[in-house]
Design an enzyme around this catalytic site. Structure first.
Site, mmCIF file in Angstrom:
data_model
loop_
_atom_site.group_PDB
_atom_site.id
_atom_site.type_symbol
_atom_site.label_atom_id
_atom_site.label_comp_id
_atom_site.label_asym_id
_atom_site.label_seq_id
_atom_site.Cartn_x
_atom_site.Cartn_y
_atom_site.Cartn_z
ATOM 1 N N MET A 1 -3.885 4.220 0.725
ATOM 2 C CA MET A 1 -4.352 4.725 2.018
ATOM 3 C C MET A 1 -5.552 5.649 1.862
ATOM 4 S SD MET A 1 -2.745 3.172 4.404
ATOM 5 C CE MET A 1 -3.319 4.136 5.796
ATOM 6 N N GLY B 1 -1.808 4.219 -4.858
ATOM 7 C CA GLY B 1 -1.630 2.975 -5.600
ATOM 8 C C GLY B 1 -0.494 2.946 -6.603
ATOM 9 N N ILE C 1 0.837 -1.204 0.000
ATOM 10 C CA ILE C 1 0.000 0.000 0.000
ATOM 11 C C ILE C 1 0.867 1.248 0.000
ATOM 12 C CG2 ILE C 1 -0.221 0.157 2.529
ATOM 13 C CD1 ILE C 1 -3.284 0.689 2.007
ATOM 14 N N CYS C 2 0.377 2.290 -0.669
ATOM 15 C CA CYS C 2 0.988 3.618 -0.613
ATOM 16 C C CYS C 2 -0.171 4.604 -0.433
ATOM 17 C CB CYS C 2 1.834 3.901 -1.852
ATOM 18 S SG CYS C 2 0.910 3.981 -3.407
ATOM 19 N N ARG C 3 -0.077 5.797 -0.975
ATOM 20 C CA ARG C 3 -1.191 6.731 -0.797
ATOM 21 C C ARG C 3 -2.350 6.443 -1.750
ATOM 22 N NH1 ARG C 3 -1.821 13.260 -0.354
ATOM 23 N NH2 ARG C 3 -4.084 13.164 -0.384
#
Length: 108
Positions: free
Chosen positions: A87, A63, A59-61
């Site tokens: 996120m 994708g 996961i990141c902010r």
């Protein structure tokens, strides 16, 4: 067509390891409790911190970074899935956040 799978926040499988590849300041502002934090650019040097037998839910902010990390992990023999929407989707889905900076948790 990608060479890795994407999973929605609402459909995350139980038992996987959530791997957050965002920058330190993003992690400190808000992240999922129990997630593992390895910023994207540090991933190759810190690969030994990950269990190759675990399913990694990356996961990141939003994708983008997690898609790159997932692709790299899969190419290196790991079972990894990109978390769609990152996120931002986690927050929208009402999933809990914790912060490391003494402020109310948020997604940056």
């Amino acid at each position: 067509m990608s060479d890795f799978e994407t999973v929605r926040v609402e459909a995350l499988p139980a038992g996987g390891t959530l791997l957050d590849v965002r920058e330190d300041y993003e992690w400190e502002a808000g992240h999922a409790a129990g997630a593992v934090h390895i910023p994207l650019e540090q991933l190759p040097a810190r690969l030994d911190e990950l269990d190759p037998d675990d399913d990694l839910l990356v996961i990141c902010r939003t994708g983008g970074r997690s898609a790159r990390a997932t692709q790299w992990l899969v190419a290196n023999g790991y079972s990894a899935f990109n978390v769609a929407g990152g996120m931002d989707a986690w927050l929208t889905a009402g999933r809990p956040l914790v912060a490391e900076n003494g402020q109310p948790p948020t997604v940056l």
